[in-house]
Scaffold this motif. Structure first.
Motif, PDB file in Angstrom:
ATOM      1  N   ALA A 104       0.903  -1.069   0.036  1.00  0.00           N
ATOM      2  CA  ALA A 104      -0.170  -0.142  -0.036  1.00  0.00           C
ATOM      3  C   ALA A 104       0.918   1.299  -0.095  1.00  0.00           C
ATOM      4  N   PRO A 105       1.666   1.557  -0.868  1.00  0.00           N
ATOM      5  CA  PRO A 105       2.609   2.731  -1.179  1.00  0.00           C
ATOM      6  C   PRO A 105       1.727   3.950  -1.359  1.00  0.00           C
ATOM      7  N   GLU A 106       1.721   5.007  -0.530  1.00  0.00           N
ATOM      8  CA  GLU A 106       1.177   6.440  -0.952  1.00  0.00           C
ATOM      9  C   GLU A 106       2.298   7.442  -1.013  1.00  0.00           C
ATOM     10  N   VAL A 107       2.357   8.295  -1.935  1.00  0.00           N
ATOM     11  CA  VAL A 107       3.455   9.031  -2.339  1.00  0.00           C
ATOM     12  C   VAL A 107       2.873  10.683  -2.131  1.00  0.00           C
ATOM     13  N   VAL A 108       3.687  11.494  -1.458  1.00  0.00           N
ATOM     14  CA  VAL A 108       3.201  12.747  -1.496  1.00  0.00           C
ATOM     15  C   VAL A 108       4.557  13.650  -1.627  1.00  0.00           C
ATOM     16  N   TYR A 109       4.238  14.756  -2.204  1.00  0.00           N
ATOM     17  CA  TYR A 109       5.235  15.783  -2.432  1.00  0.00           C
ATOM     18  C   TYR A 109       5.489  16.491  -1.457  1.00  0.00           C
ATOM     19  N   GLN A 110       6.188  16.665  -0.633  1.00  0.00           N
ATOM     20  CA  GLN A 110       6.747  17.656   0.538  1.00  0.00           C
ATOM     21  C   GLN A 110       7.841  18.313   0.530  1.00  0.00           C
ATOM     22  N   ASP A 111       7.815  19.803   0.485  1.00  0.00           N
ATOM     23  CA  ASP A 111       9.118  20.593   0.854  1.00  0.00           C
ATOM     24  C   ASP A 111      10.126  20.054  -0.245  1.00  0.00           C
ATOM     25  N   GLY A 112       9.826  19.974  -1.495  1.00  0.00           N
ATOM     26  CA  GLY A 112      10.664  19.671  -2.557  1.00  0.00           C
ATOM     27  C   GLY A 112      11.106  18.159  -2.758  1.00  0.00           C
ATOM     28  N   ARG A 113      10.431  17.140  -1.948  1.00  0.00           N
ATOM     29  CA  ARG A 113      11.101  15.828  -1.910  1.00  0.00           C
ATOM     30  C   ARG A 113       9.705  14.876  -2.070  1.00  0.00           C
ATOM     31  N   PHE A 114       9.897  13.536  -2.236  1.00  0.00           N
ATOM     32  CA  PHE A 114       8.821  12.788  -2.389  1.00  0.00           C
ATOM     33  C   PHE A 114       8.956  11.732  -1.263  1.00  0.00           C
ATOM     34  N   VAL A 115       7.922  11.753  -0.588  1.00  0.00           N
ATOM     35  CA  VAL A 115       7.787  10.738   0.515  1.00  0.00           C
ATOM     36  C   VAL A 115       6.727   9.590   0.364  1.00  0.00           C
ATOM     37  N   MET A 116       7.258   8.437   0.263  1.00  0.00           N
ATOM     38  CA  MET A 116       6.556   7.283   0.175  1.00  0.00           C
ATOM     39  C   MET A 116       6.194   6.668   1.601  1.00  0.00           C
ATOM     40  N   TYR A 117       4.805   6.384   1.833  1.00  0.00           N
ATOM     41  CA  TYR A 117       4.564   5.738   3.076  1.00  0.00           C
ATOM     42  C   TYR A 117       4.109   4.415   2.581  1.00  0.00           C
ATOM     43  N   VAL A 118       4.949   3.348   3.310  1.00  0.00           N
ATOM     44  CA  VAL A 118       4.719   2.171   2.768  1.00  0.00           C
ATOM     45  C   VAL A 118       4.819   1.265   3.990  1.00  0.00           C
ATOM     46  N   ALA A 119       4.095  -0.042   3.960  1.00  0.00           N
ATOM     47  CA  ALA A 119       4.583  -0.698   5.066  1.00  0.00           C
ATOM     48  C   ALA A 119       5.165  -2.128   4.284  1.00  0.00           C
ATOM     49  N   ALA A 120       5.798  -2.666   5.465  1.00  0.00           N
ATOM     50  CA  ALA A 120       6.921  -3.814   5.036  1.00  0.00           C
ATOM     51  C   ALA A 120       7.095  -4.655   6.273  1.00  0.00           C
ATOM     52  N   THR A 121       7.792  -5.721   6.046  1.00  0.00           N
ATOM     53  CA  THR A 121       8.170  -6.736   7.115  1.00  0.00           C
ATOM     54  C   THR A 121       9.426  -7.602   6.996  1.00  0.00           C
ATOM     55  N   SER A 122       9.922  -8.423   7.834  1.00  0.00           N
ATOM     56  CA  SER A 122      11.113  -9.235   7.672  1.00  0.00           C
ATOM     57  C   SER A 122      10.634 -10.452   7.095  1.00  0.00           C
ATOM     58  N   PRO A 123      11.473 -11.105   6.655  1.00  0.00           N
ATOM     59  CA  PRO A 123      11.053 -12.743   6.042  1.00  0.00           C
ATOM     60  C   PRO A 123      10.788 -13.654   7.271  1.00  0.00           C
ATOM     61  N   GLY A 124       9.682 -14.425   6.895  1.00  0.00           N
ATOM     62  CA  GLY A 124       9.234 -15.415   7.798  1.00  0.00           C
ATOM     63  C   GLY A 124       8.534 -16.276   7.285  1.00  0.00           C
ATOM     64  N   VAL A 125       7.531 -16.913   8.216  1.00  0.00           N
ATOM     65  CA  VAL A 125       6.661 -18.154   7.427  1.00  0.00           C
ATOM     66  C   VAL A 125       5.376 -17.465   7.300  1.00  0.00           C
ATOM     67  N   GLY A 126       4.973 -16.983   5.949  1.00  0.00           N
ATOM     68  CA  GLY A 126       3.896 -16.318   5.695  1.00  0.00           C
ATOM     69  C   GLY A 126       2.652 -17.193   5.090  1.00  0.00           C
ATOM     70  N   ARG A 127       1.424 -16.855   5.126  1.00  0.00           N
ATOM     71  CA  ARG A 127       0.464 -17.647   4.687  1.00  0.00           C
ATOM     72  C   ARG A 127       0.103 -17.194   3.225  1.00  0.00           C
ATOM     73  N   ALA A 128      -0.233 -18.299   2.272  1.00  0.00           N
ATOM     74  CA  ALA A 128      -0.413 -18.157   0.911  1.00  0.00           C
ATOM     75  C   ALA A 128      -2.007 -18.072   0.484  1.00  0.00           C
ATOM     76  N   SER A 129      -2.773 -18.221   1.481  1.00  0.00           N
ATOM     77  CA  SER A 129      -4.199 -18.205   1.366  1.00  0.00           C
ATOM     78  C   SER A 129      -4.783 -16.774   1.111  1.00  0.00           C
ATOM     79  N   ALA A 130      -5.049 -16.096   0.054  1.00  0.00           N
ATOM     80  CA  ALA A 130      -5.434 -14.991  -0.296  1.00  0.00           C
ATOM     81  C   ALA A 130      -6.344 -15.029  -1.542  1.00  0.00           C
ATOM     82  N   GLY A 131      -7.494 -15.843  -1.396  1.00  0.00           N
ATOM     83  CA  GLY A 131      -8.421 -15.874  -2.490  1.00  0.00           C
ATOM     84  C   GLY A 131      -7.972 -15.751  -3.956  1.00  0.00           C
ATOM     85  N   LYS A 132      -8.469 -14.839  -4.493  1.00  0.00           N
ATOM     86  CA  LYS A 132      -7.992 -14.785  -5.732  1.00  0.00           C
ATOM     87  C   LYS A 132      -6.826 -13.687  -6.152  1.00  0.00           C
TER      88      LYS A 132
END
Length: 526
Positions: A104-132
């Protein structure tokens, strides 16, 4: 477990080959100029373009979406035809908090620079069930955090901050600038407070103010927490209120949020409203306002404006038929009396559609119309707007927005309201370097007016070229634009749209037996 879907791991490393000349999703069709059909970004049967966000800068649009190990960007000049522009952010190296599942990246232009708000995590054991769609298939869900990456240009390269912005489980950040220039961040959390009343696991949206240093003040306020049946996933074992996007109109704040399971047809959009950003917030309905139609599972949207600088559009993801992967879609957003409405002007709840629709409009300036909207990118210490001096500061470009309804002019710089002047105005600029500008004949009255019987209210226009209007009416009234006339008889607000190819002196609304309420009057040269 909450998730954010992504592109498959075989994301292209170079721009895709040109599409054939035959009709394709998201393109203007041969023989039918000025129209398009959804989706506007497909990518093929294996592609999943979840959580799209669109940034406009210097007249170009940039689209970003979630990815398993990186964020891809696309570029467009009309919101319909998108060209792949590369991978602008990748997961950080070993030991960093943000390595995989960039959501879910959202990018805004602020004070002459571009700021991307984005979530992330570290590698682990994920789940693959995500419907379609693709889901959390390689990351540690417990370590998922909301963070920030920064760049000198819209296409990067973006560089991660060393530490996450939020210290608890968090995703789906949405930055918001208020009229006074204060900055806020809406984002999604999952904890014991966000459980449904029946005890089921859930996530919900909060808002916190952003301090001068870019960090949150640490006083989050509840905006939308699970409370409605439609917000549950299959089986009702988990609830979602996520993907916030907040708009301000008539002095109120409207947060459009996505509810339900993103991998199914029940994913939809609801609305929560407040008079102050710090609440209290209240959901406007027990039902969603944007739901599945020919496109299923619509949600996680953003709102941008057409090339005319004013007409709002929702960019969202959804599924086409039973195919795999979320595709990017585009539909017009209207204001309909008691809130936003996405779609073709039907009564709410509206639904996503594959029907053909006009391409987002370009600016049209009719000198005979006093009302206008000017949108410009300018650089300098100050700018003179029809003789009114407005300070800019800094050596970078600023977004200047000027609106006049013929009697009052308002001026915004970088989303903050900086000046208001009574009286007529002209769309003239001086004293600054103008990098890009558009002027569009446009009138927007966001007020609500009560009409008795047989009271009449008119909004002057005066142009002789094509004009389009929309108006929300509750009760009994007659709406007239040029030779076009529509009678309305209803209890709740109904959105009326009219178009005159030969202009109009004014829009007239006459209250009939019992009277009516009238709101959200918008007129545009076309």
């Amino acid at each position: 477990m909450t998730r954010r879907a992504s592109l498959p791991s075989d994301r292209p490393t170079r721009p895709p080959a040109p599409r054939p000349a035959a009709p394709a999703e998201g393109s203007r069709q041969p023989g039918q100029p000025g129209q398009f059909s959804n989706p506007v970004l497909d990518g093929g049967p294996k592609a999943d373009h979840g959580d799209p966000y669109v940034l406009e800068h210097l007249g170009e649009y940039y689209l970003f979406h979630s990815g398993p190990r990186g964020i891809d960007a696309y570029r467009s000049d009309d919101l319909v035809r998108w060209e792949w522009a590369g991978t602008v952010l990748t997961g950080a190296g070993e030991g960093h908090w943000a390595q995989v599942e960039l959501w879910a990246p959202e990018v805004v232009y602020q004070d002459g620079r571009f700021v991307m708000y984005v979530a992330a995590t570290s590698p682990g054991v994920g789940r693959a069930s995500a419907g379609k769609a693709h889901g959390a298939d390689g990351g540690d869900d417990m370590l998922r955090r909301q963070g920030v990456a920064r760049a000198p240009g819209p296409l990067g390269p973006y560089v991660w901050d060393d530490e996450p912005l939020v210290a608890e489980w968090s995703i789906d950040a949405h930055p918001f600038t208020d009229d006074d220039g204060s900055r806020w961040l809406f984002y999604n959390v999952r904890n014991d407070d966000t459980r449904h009343a029946d005890g089921a696991l859930g996530c919900g949206n909060v808002v916190d103010r952003v301090g001068p240093d870019g960090r949150l003040l640490g006083r989050p306020v509840q905006v939308a927490y699970p409370s409605q049946d439609w917000e549950a996933g299959p089986g009702g074992e988990q609830y979602w209120n996520e993907a916030p996007f907040t708009l301000k109109r008539r002095g109120r704040y409207y947060q459009m949020y996505s509810g339900g399971f993103f991998g199914g047809d029940g994913y939809a959009v609801g609305v929560s409203v407040a008079d102050e950003l710090t609440g209290p917030w209240e959901k406007t309905s027990s039902q969603p306002v944007f739901v599945s139609g020919e496109i299923s599972g619509p949600g996680h949207h953003c709102v941008t404006v057409a090339p005319d600088g004013v007409t709002p559009y929702a960019v969202y993801h959804g599924y086409v038929a039973d195919g795999f992967g979320r595709k990017v879609h585009l539909d017009r957003l209207w204001w309909a009396g008691d809130g936003p409405q996405v779609g073709r002007g039907r009564r709410r709840p509206t639904s996503a559609t594959l029907d053909r629709q006009p391409v987002p409009p370009s600016a049209v300036h009719d000198p005979a119309v006093e009302a206008f909207a000017l949108r410009a990118w300018v650089r300098g210490e100050h700018v003179d707007v029809d003789g009114l001096r407005v300070g800019l500061g800094g050596h970078h470009e600023h977004l200047l927005e000027v609106d006049s309804d013929g009697s009052t002019m308002t001026v915004r710089v970088d989303d903050a309201l900086v000046a208001t002047r009574r009286g007529p105005a002209r769309p003239g600029l001086a004293g600054a370097e103008v990098l890009r500008s558009t002027v569009h004949s446009h009138l927007d009255d966001d007020g609500e007016h009560v009409l008795g019987t047989p009271a009449r209210r008119s909004w002057a226009w005066g142009g002789s070229g094509p004009v389009e209007c929309s108006v929300a009416v509750a009760g009994r009234a007659r709406v007239q634009l040029g030779e076009q006339v529509v009678d309305v008889d209803g209890v709740g607000f109904e959105l009326v749209t009219l178009r005159s190819g030969t202009g109009a002196e004014a829009l007239h609304v006459v209250g009939l037996d019992g009277g009516a309420r009238v709101a959200d009057v918008v007129l545009d040269a076309r």
